[in-house]
Design an enzyme around this catalytic site. Structure first.
Site, PDB file in Angstrom:
ATOM      1  N   ARG A  18       0.815  -1.221   0.000  1.00 28.90           N
ATOM      2  CA  ARG A  18       0.000   0.000   0.000  1.00 28.90           C
ATOM      3  C   ARG A  18       0.849   1.272   0.000  1.00 28.90           C
ATOM      4  N   SER A 113      18.344   2.189  -0.472  1.00 30.18           N
ATOM      5  CA  SER A 113      18.168   3.616  -0.779  1.00 30.18           C
ATOM      6  C   SER A 113      19.538   4.225  -1.058  1.00 30.18           C
ATOM      7  N   SER A 114      19.543   5.317  -1.806  1.00 27.87           N
ATOM      8  CA  SER A 114      20.820   5.969  -2.137  1.00 27.87           C
ATOM      9  C   SER A 114      21.517   6.549  -0.904  1.00 27.87           C
ATOM     10  N   CYS A 115      20.796   6.627   0.241  1.00 34.05           N
ATOM     11  CA  CYS A 115      21.435   7.180   1.436  1.00 34.05           C
ATOM     12  C   CYS A 115      22.416   6.204   2.082  1.00 34.05           C
ATOM     13  N   TYR A 142      18.931   4.869   9.495  1.00 37.60           N
ATOM     14  CA  TYR A 142      18.219   4.196   8.382  1.00 37.60           C
ATOM     15  C   TYR A 142      19.240   3.578   7.421  1.00 37.60           C
ATOM     16  N   LYS A 146      19.776  -0.305   6.168  1.00 40.17           N
ATOM     17  CA  LYS A 146      19.731  -0.680   4.748  1.00 40.17           C
ATOM     18  C   LYS A 146      21.034  -1.369   4.319  1.00 40.17           C
ATOM     19  N   THR A 174      17.093   5.795  -6.103  1.00 46.25           N
ATOM     20  CA  THR A 174      17.302   7.192  -5.749  1.00 46.25           C
ATOM     21  C   THR A 174      16.024   7.746  -5.111  1.00 46.25           C
ATOM     22  N   HIS A 189       8.968  13.213   2.356  1.00 46.16           N
ATOM     23  CA  HIS A 189      10.114  13.681   1.560  1.00 46.16           C
ATOM     24  C   HIS A 189       9.780  15.047   0.950  1.00 46.16           C
ATOM     25  N   ARG A 197       2.245  21.817   0.366  1.00 47.56           N
ATOM     26  CA  ARG A 197       2.331  23.184   0.904  1.00 47.56           C
ATOM     27  C   ARG A 197       1.937  24.216  -0.156  1.00 47.56           C
ATOM     28  N   ARG A 219      19.435  16.842  -5.729  1.00 47.94           N
ATOM     29  CA  ARG A 219      18.799  15.526  -5.600  1.00 47.94           C
ATOM     30  C   ARG A 219      18.424  14.999  -6.977  1.00 47.94           C
ATOM     31  N   ASP A 279      20.036  20.757   5.544  1.00 50.98           N
ATOM     32  CA  ASP A 279      20.130  20.493   4.105  1.00 50.98           C
ATOM     33  C   ASP A 279      20.321  18.996   3.809  1.00 50.98           C
TER      34      ASP A 279
HETATM   35  N1  LIG Z   1      10.276   6.940  -1.065  1.00 46.93           N
HETATM   36  C1  LIG Z   1      11.523   7.091  -1.505  1.00 46.93           C
HETATM   37  O1  LIG Z   1      11.927   8.186  -1.964  1.00 46.93           O
HETATM   38  C2  LIG Z   1      12.468   5.928  -1.498  1.00 46.93           C
HETATM   39  C3  LIG Z   1      12.110   4.671  -1.018  1.00 46.93           C
HETATM   40  N2  LIG Z   1      13.036   3.651  -1.040  1.00 46.93           N
HETATM   41  C4  LIG Z   1      12.743   2.333  -0.497  1.00 46.93           C
HETATM   42  O2  LIG Z   1      11.574   1.762  -1.046  1.00 46.93           O
HETATM   43  C5  LIG Z   1      10.904   0.971  -0.062  1.00 46.93           C
HETATM   44  C6  LIG Z   1       9.459   1.422   0.031  1.00 46.93           C
HETATM   45  O3  LIG Z   1       9.412   2.806   0.353  1.00 46.93           O
HETATM   46  P1  LIG Z   1       8.064   3.666   0.173  1.00 46.93           P
HETATM   47  O4  LIG Z   1       7.123   2.933  -0.673  1.00 46.93           O
HETATM   48  O5  LIG Z   1       8.506   5.028  -0.152  1.00 46.93           O
HETATM   49  O6  LIG Z   1       7.536   3.706   1.676  1.00 46.93           O
HETATM   50  P2  LIG Z   1       6.019   3.862   2.186  1.00 46.93           P
HETATM   51  O7  LIG Z   1       6.112   4.415   3.560  1.00 46.93           O
HETATM   52  O8  LIG Z   1       5.209   4.576   1.173  1.00 46.93           O
HETATM   53  O9  LIG Z   1       5.510   2.358   2.242  1.00 46.93           O
HETATM   54  C7  LIG Z   1       6.061   1.442   3.143  1.00 46.93           C
HETATM   55  C8  LIG Z   1       5.049   0.338   3.353  1.00 46.93           C
HETATM   56  O10 LIG Z   1       5.580  -0.583   4.311  1.00 46.93           O
HETATM   57  C9  LIG Z   1       4.530  -0.901   5.238  1.00 46.93           C
HETATM   58  N3  LIG Z   1       5.077  -1.252   6.543  1.00 46.93           N
HETATM   59  C10 LIG Z   1       5.846  -0.468   7.356  1.00 46.93           C
HETATM   60  N4  LIG Z   1       6.119  -1.127   8.476  1.00 46.93           N
HETATM   61  C11 LIG Z   1       5.526  -2.339   8.394  1.00 46.93           C
HETATM   62  C12 LIG Z   1       5.435  -3.461   9.269  1.00 46.93           C
HETATM   63  N5  LIG Z   1       6.025  -3.469  10.463  1.00 46.93           N
HETATM   64  N6  LIG Z   1       4.722  -4.536   8.846  1.00 46.93           N
HETATM   65  C13 LIG Z   1       4.111  -4.529   7.641  1.00 46.93           C
HETATM   66  N7  LIG Z   1       4.152  -3.509   6.782  1.00 46.93           N
HETATM   67  C14 LIG Z   1       4.856  -2.418   7.159  1.00 46.93           C
HETATM   68  C15 LIG Z   1       3.716   0.371   5.330  1.00 46.93           C
HETATM   69  O11 LIG Z   1       2.437   0.106   5.839  1.00 46.93           O
HETATM   70  P3  LIG Z   1       1.793   1.163   6.873  1.00 46.93           P
HETATM   71  O12 LIG Z   1       1.796   2.486   6.145  1.00 46.93           O
HETATM   72  O13 LIG Z   1       0.433   0.599   7.131  1.00 46.93           O
HETATM   73  O14 LIG Z   1       2.694   1.170   8.067  1.00 46.93           O
HETATM   74  C16 LIG Z   1       3.699   0.818   3.872  1.00 46.93           C
HETATM   75  O15 LIG Z   1       2.687   0.183   3.142  1.00 46.93           O
HETATM   76  C17 LIG Z   1      11.677   1.148   1.251  1.00 46.93           C
HETATM   77  O16 LIG Z   1      12.534   0.068   1.437  1.00 46.93           O
HETATM   78  C18 LIG Z   1      12.480   2.392   1.001  1.00 46.93           C
HETATM   79  O17 LIG Z   1      13.692   2.360   1.699  1.00 46.93           O
HETATM   80  C19 LIG Z   1      14.294   3.843  -1.535  1.00 46.93           C
HETATM   81  C20 LIG Z   1      14.679   5.059  -2.024  1.00 46.93           C
HETATM   82  C21 LIG Z   1      13.807   6.199  -2.030  1.00 46.93           C
HETATM   83  C1  LIG Z   2      15.203   9.126  -0.094  1.00 45.89           C
HETATM   84  C2  LIG Z   2      16.039   9.656   1.041  1.00 45.89           C
HETATM   85  O1  LIG Z   2      15.355  10.725   1.693  1.00 45.89           O
HETATM   86  C3  LIG Z   2      15.971  11.287   2.845  1.00 45.89           C
HETATM   87  O2  LIG Z   2      17.011  12.111   2.468  1.00 45.89           O
HETATM   88  P1  LIG Z   2      16.832  13.473   1.688  1.00 45.89           P
HETATM   89  O3  LIG Z   2      17.114  13.258   0.255  1.00 45.89           O
HETATM   90  O4  LIG Z   2      17.653  14.504   2.373  1.00 45.89           O
HETATM   91  O5  LIG Z   2      15.272  13.730   1.871  1.00 45.89           O
HETATM   92  P2  LIG Z   2      14.167  14.840   1.826  1.00 45.89           P
HETATM   93  O6  LIG Z   2      13.367  14.580   0.616  1.00 45.89           O
HETATM   94  O7  LIG Z   2      13.457  14.834   3.109  1.00 45.89           O
HETATM   95  O8  LIG Z   2      14.935  16.261   1.688  1.00 45.89           O
HETATM   96  C4  LIG Z   2      15.627  16.629   0.538  1.00 45.89           C
HETATM   97  C5  LIG Z   2      16.062  18.068   0.638  1.00 45.89           C
HETATM   98  O9  LIG Z   2      14.898  18.906   0.521  1.00 45.89           O
HETATM   99  C6  LIG Z   2      14.910  19.906   1.532  1.00 45.89           C
HETATM  100  N1  LIG Z   2      13.542  20.342   1.819  1.00 45.89           N
HETATM  101  C7  LIG Z   2      13.051  21.573   1.548  1.00 45.89           C
HETATM  102  N2  LIG Z   2      11.799  21.699   1.984  1.00 45.89           N
HETATM  103  C8  LIG Z   2      11.463  20.479   2.505  1.00 45.89           C
HETATM  104  C9  LIG Z   2      10.275  20.003   3.101  1.00 45.89           C
HETATM  105  O10 LIG Z   2       9.276  20.686   3.257  1.00 45.89           O
HETATM  106  N3  LIG Z   2      10.290  18.688   3.486  1.00 45.89           N
HETATM  107  C10 LIG Z   2      11.391  17.882   3.329  1.00 45.89           C
HETATM  108  N4  LIG Z   2      11.311  16.585   3.728  1.00 45.89           N
HETATM  109  N5  LIG Z   2      12.544  18.347   2.791  1.00 45.89           N
HETATM  110  C11 LIG Z   2      12.572  19.621   2.389  1.00 45.89           C
HETATM  111  C12 LIG Z   2      15.620  19.219   2.685  1.00 45.89           C
HETATM  112  O11 LIG Z   2      16.086  20.178   3.624  1.00 45.89           O
HETATM  113  C13 LIG Z   2      16.733  18.477   1.951  1.00 45.89           C
HETATM  114  O12 LIG Z   2      17.789  19.361   1.654  1.00 45.89           O
HETATM  115  C14 LIG Z   2      16.584  10.259   3.764  1.00 45.89           C
HETATM  116  O13 LIG Z   2      16.402  10.752   5.078  1.00 45.89           O
HETATM  117  C15 LIG Z   2      16.153   8.905   3.446  1.00 45.89           C
HETATM  118  O14 LIG Z   2      14.774   8.752   3.694  1.00 45.89           O
HETATM  119  C16 LIG Z   2      16.364   8.596   2.016  1.00 45.89           C
HETATM  120  O15 LIG Z   2      16.824   7.545   1.664  1.00 45.89           O
END
Ligand SMILES: NC(=O)C1=CN([C@@H]2O[C@H](COP(=O)(O)OP(=O)(O)OC[C@H]3O[C@@H](n4cnc5c(N)ncnc54)[C@H](OP(=O)(O)O)[C@@H]3O)[C@@H](O)[C@H]2O)C=CC1
Ligand SMILES: C[C@H]1O[C@H](OP(=O)(O)OP(=O)(O)OC[C@H]2O[C@@H](n3cnc4c(=O)[nH]c(N)nc43)[C@H](O)[C@@H]2O)[C@@H](O)[C@@H](O)C1=O
Length: 319
Positions: A18, A113-115, A142, A146, A174, A189, A197, A219, A279
């Site tokens: 989901r 994740s790229s982090c 985190y 990972k 990424t 994010h 916003r 990014r 940042d």
């Molecule tokens: N979003 C991004 O920018 C990036 C994401 N990724 C990776 O991709 C993967 C998915 O991320 P994303 O889709 O963004 O994350 P989301 O938060 O959108 O989705 C994560 C899902 O995992 C479920 N979940 C969390 N904890 C549990 C648990 N204990 N048991 C069962 N289900 C659980 C959540 O369900 P619920 O909401 O009900 O808790 C949710 O459906 C992660 O591994 C992340 O590191 C990598 C790089 C960037």
């Molecule tokens: C995918 C990656 O995502 C995370 O890393 P990140 O790339 O730093 O993530 P971010 O999207 O939250 O921020 C990107 C940039 O954007 C700026 N920024 C401005 N204004 C807002 C704002 O309103 N919200 C947020 N969140 N950031 C903001 C913020 O200050 C930063 O400079 C990891 O913790 C980890 O989760 C991971 O793996």
């Protein structure tokens, strides 16, 4: 090694179906004709509970597993809840990878994740930059979880010769965005945070919108439908000890991103930068040439992806 695409009736467990990533993978698998997806919500199966995960795998015996369940959030959430980010992720991935091995899963894809890469890694970042330097402090908890997931996939391949019968490997996406993203005002994010916003400012007639940090960090963004396409591609084509970067190859500053989101949403006021907010990493452009060499390329531009995501967000607000 069986071909993933050859049997569309294979049982595939998509953990986290989901979420942003899991839901995109489900859309993609449905679109290409897979008919036997196993989907469990968090409340139906808490993946941090070892015995529940063991019973689930023993009963279901999935053929394939895509691990997209995790504790996920933006820079503020990562910085504020370090214990949750390290412990929940270690628990979920340890339970799912171990149960996949025990129950003879043919292939598991672990999403990182790229982090995971050092804060000051040479750019663009190649896969071999892993563990070559200190991590970005706002998300090191985190990142450590990972990195442990990547190493766990590698360790199981090495000790149990998992590759001979089946396979565990990792993909490193990424920064992602798209439908079903988390639009929480603080914990999300940057891209969904700004979309919300700007939208709320447009609706309320506000003159200014606050954006965090200095706007200078770079990014790389990838639409989640491109990621889902890459996941299916890797399930079919990739088997190996090393993890694989998945990026768009295109980067923007946060200031440029804010301007594009502002335009897509149609907000006409000013941006105000809150430099008390962190940042994070100055730059994290991944080198995705390993994936490109296998024959995969992204298709969705940032502008098109944002327009599509904003359409989705407007529909979501009506629900
Ligand atoms: N979003 C991004 O920018 C990036 C994401 N990724 C990776 O991709 C993967 C998915 O991320 P994303 O889709 O963004 O994350 P989301 O938060 O959108 O989705 C994560 C899902 O995992 C479920 N979940 C969390 N904890 C549990 C648990 N204990 N048991 C069962 N289900 C659980 C959540 O369900 P619920 O909401 O009900 O808790 C949710 O459906 C992660 O591994 C992340 O590191 C990598 C790089 C960037
Ligand atoms: C995918 C990656 O995502 C995370 O890393 P990140 O790339 O730093 O993530 P971010 O999207 O939250 O921020 C990107 C940039 O954007 C700026 N920024 C401005 N204004 C807002 C704002 O309103 N919200 C947020 N969140 N950031 C903001 C913020 O200050 C930063 O400079 C990891 O913790 C980890 O989760 C991971 O793996």
């Amino acid at each position: 090694m069986d071909s993933f695409m050859s049997d569309k009736t294979s049982k595939i467990f998509i953990a986290g179906h989901r979420g942003l990533v899991g839901s995109a993978i489900v859309r993609k698998l449905n679109q290409i004709g897979f008919t036997n997806l196993i989907l469990k919500t968090h409340s139906e199966l808490d993946l941090t509970r070892q015995s529940d995960v063991e019973s689930f795998f023993a009963q279901e015996k999935p053929d394939y597993v895509i691990l997209a369940a995790a504790k996920v959030g933006g820079i503020h959430a990562n910085n504020t809840y370090p214990a949750d980010f390290i412990s929940i992720n270690l628990q979920i991935q340890t339970n799912v990878i171990n149960s996949s091995y025990i129950n003879g899963v043919k292939k598991i894809l672990f999403l990182g994740s790229s982090c995971i890469y050092p804060k000051m890694a040479p750019q663009p970042i190649t896969e071999d930059a892993l563990l070559t330097g200190p991590l970005e402090p706002t998300n090191e908890w985190y990142a450590v979880a990972k990195i442990a997931g990547i190493k766990m996939c590698q360790a199981y391949r090495l000790q149990y010769n998992w590759d001979a019968i089946s396979d565990a490997f990792s993909g490193m996406p990424t920064n992602l965005y798209g439908p079903n993203d988390n639009f929480h005002p603080e914990n999300s994010h940057v891209l969904p945070a700004l979309m919300r916003r700007f939208h709320e400012a447009k609706v309320s007639g506000a003159k200014e919108v606050v954006v965090w940090g200095t706007g200078s960090p770079l990014r790389e963004f990838l639409h989640v439908d491109d990621l889902a396409d890459a996941v299916v591609f890797l399930m079919e084509k990739y088997s190996g000890l090393g993890h694989v970067n998945v990026g768009s190859g295109k980067e923007v500053t946060i200031k440029e991103l804010a301007e594009i989101v502002k335009e897509v949403v149609g907000f006409e006021g000013e941006l105000v930068w809150d430099s008390t907010k962190p940042d994070g990493t100055p730059r994290k452009l991944m080198d995705s040439s390993k994936l490109a060499a296998l024959g995969w390329a992204p298709k969705i531009s940032l502008k098109d992806g944002l327009v599509d995501t904003y359409k989705w967000y407007l529909e979501y607000l009506k629900q």
